[in-house]
Design an enzyme around this catalytic site. Structure first.
Site, PDB file in Angstrom:
ATOM      1  N   ASP A  12       0.859  -1.182   0.000  1.00 40.86           N
ATOM      2  CA  ASP A  12       0.000   0.000   0.000  1.00 40.86           C
ATOM      3  C   ASP A  12       0.901   1.240   0.000  1.00 40.86           C
ATOM      4  OD1 ASP A  12      -2.344   1.681   0.580  1.00 40.86           O
ATOM      5  OD2 ASP A  12      -1.471   1.819   2.590  1.00 40.86           O
ATOM      6  N   ASP A  14      -0.381   4.996   0.778  1.00 42.30           N
ATOM      7  CA  ASP A  14      -0.739   6.027   1.761  1.00 42.30           C
ATOM      8  C   ASP A  14      -0.830   5.447   3.172  1.00 42.30           C
ATOM      9  OD1 ASP A  14      -1.080   8.379   0.000  1.00 42.30           O
ATOM     10  OD2 ASP A  14      -2.585   7.083  -0.931  1.00 42.30           O
TER      11      ASP A  14
END
Length: 199
Positions: A12, A14
Site C-alpha cells: 500500500d 498512503d
C-alpha cells in the site's frame, strides 16, 4: 549464509510508504480543526472530522494532488525499499485513482523509491489486484484490508500500527511499528510459496 529470498510483495502507499499523519494538517487547515494524528481513531476521517462522506470525497477530489505531492516518506521506507529492489518484486497496490499516476510517479522519483509495478485501483478493495499479482505478503495500514487479504489469500500481512487500526489481529496479521521491523520480518516470516506449496 541465508539463501536469497525472492518474494512478490504487495505494498500500500498512503500511510504505509507515506507518513500516516500527513493528511491531518491539511484536513485541519480545510475544516478549521485542531485535531492531532492520535485523534484519528477510525480510518474514515469523515467520522473523525464530523463531516459527511460526500464532503470528504469532495475534499479528496480537490486536494488529493497536493496531498500526494507533499506527503513525507514514512520512516526509512525509501532506504529499505531500495535494499529490496534487486531481491524482491515490489508491487504497489493503492486506492489512489489512475488520474493520480503522474503525481505518484513524480513522488517516487523524488524520493528514489523503486518499483516493479504501480497499480492504482481507485478502490480500497485490493483483493482482486493482490490475486492478479500473486503477492506473497502485503504491507498495509488499513485494518479492514489486512483482515480481508489475510483471510482470503492466507498470506502474511504486515500492518503498520496507527490509532485507526487497533483491535485483535488474526495469526497471519503482524502489527509492526517501523520499517526496520518490517525488514526483519520479511527475512524471517514463513512464506508458503517458498516452502513448496502454492500461495
Amino acid at each position: 549464509m541465508k539463501p536469497e529470498r525472492t518474494l512478490t510483495i504487495g505494498i500500500d502507499i498512503d500511510g504505509t510508504v507515506t507518513e500516516p499523519s500527513s493528511i491531518v494538517p491539511m484536513m485541519n487547515e480545510s475544516f478549521g480543526k485542531h485535531l492531532r494524528y492520535e485523534d484519528c481513531f477510525v480510518y474514515n476521517l469523515a467520522e473523525v472530522y464530523g463531516i459527511s462522506d460526500e464532503a470528504f470525497v469532495d475534499w479528496l477530489d480537490k486536494h488529493g494532488e497536493r496531498l500526494y505531492d507533499e506527503a513525507p516518506v514514512h520512516g526509512t521506507a525509501d532506504l529499505i525499499l531500495r535494499s529490496w529492489f534487486n531481491r524482491h518484486r515490489l508491487i504497489y497496490i493503492s486506492a489512489r485513482e489512475a488520474r493520480h499516476r503522474e503525481v505518484t510517479l513524480n513522488w517516487f522519483s523524488r524520493y528514489r523509491i523503486p518499483f516493479h509495478e504501480l497499480d492504482l485501483i481507485g478502490s480500497h478493495d485490493k483483493l482482486a489486484a493482490a490475486q492478479r499479482w500473486h503477492v506473497d505478503l502485503f504491507l498495509e495500514d488499513r485494518l479492514e484490508n489486512a483482515l480481508q487479504l489475510s483471510e482470503a489469500l492466507e498470506i502474511p500481512i504486515l500492518l503498520f500500527d496507527t490509532p485507526y487500526n487497533q483491535g485483535t489481529l488474526p495469526e497471519l496479521v503482524h502489527r509492526v511499528h517501523s520499517w526496520e521491523q518490517v525488514d526483519a520480518l520479511v527475512e524471517s516470516l514463513p512464506i508458503k510459496r517458498l516452502l513448496g506449496s502454492q500461495s
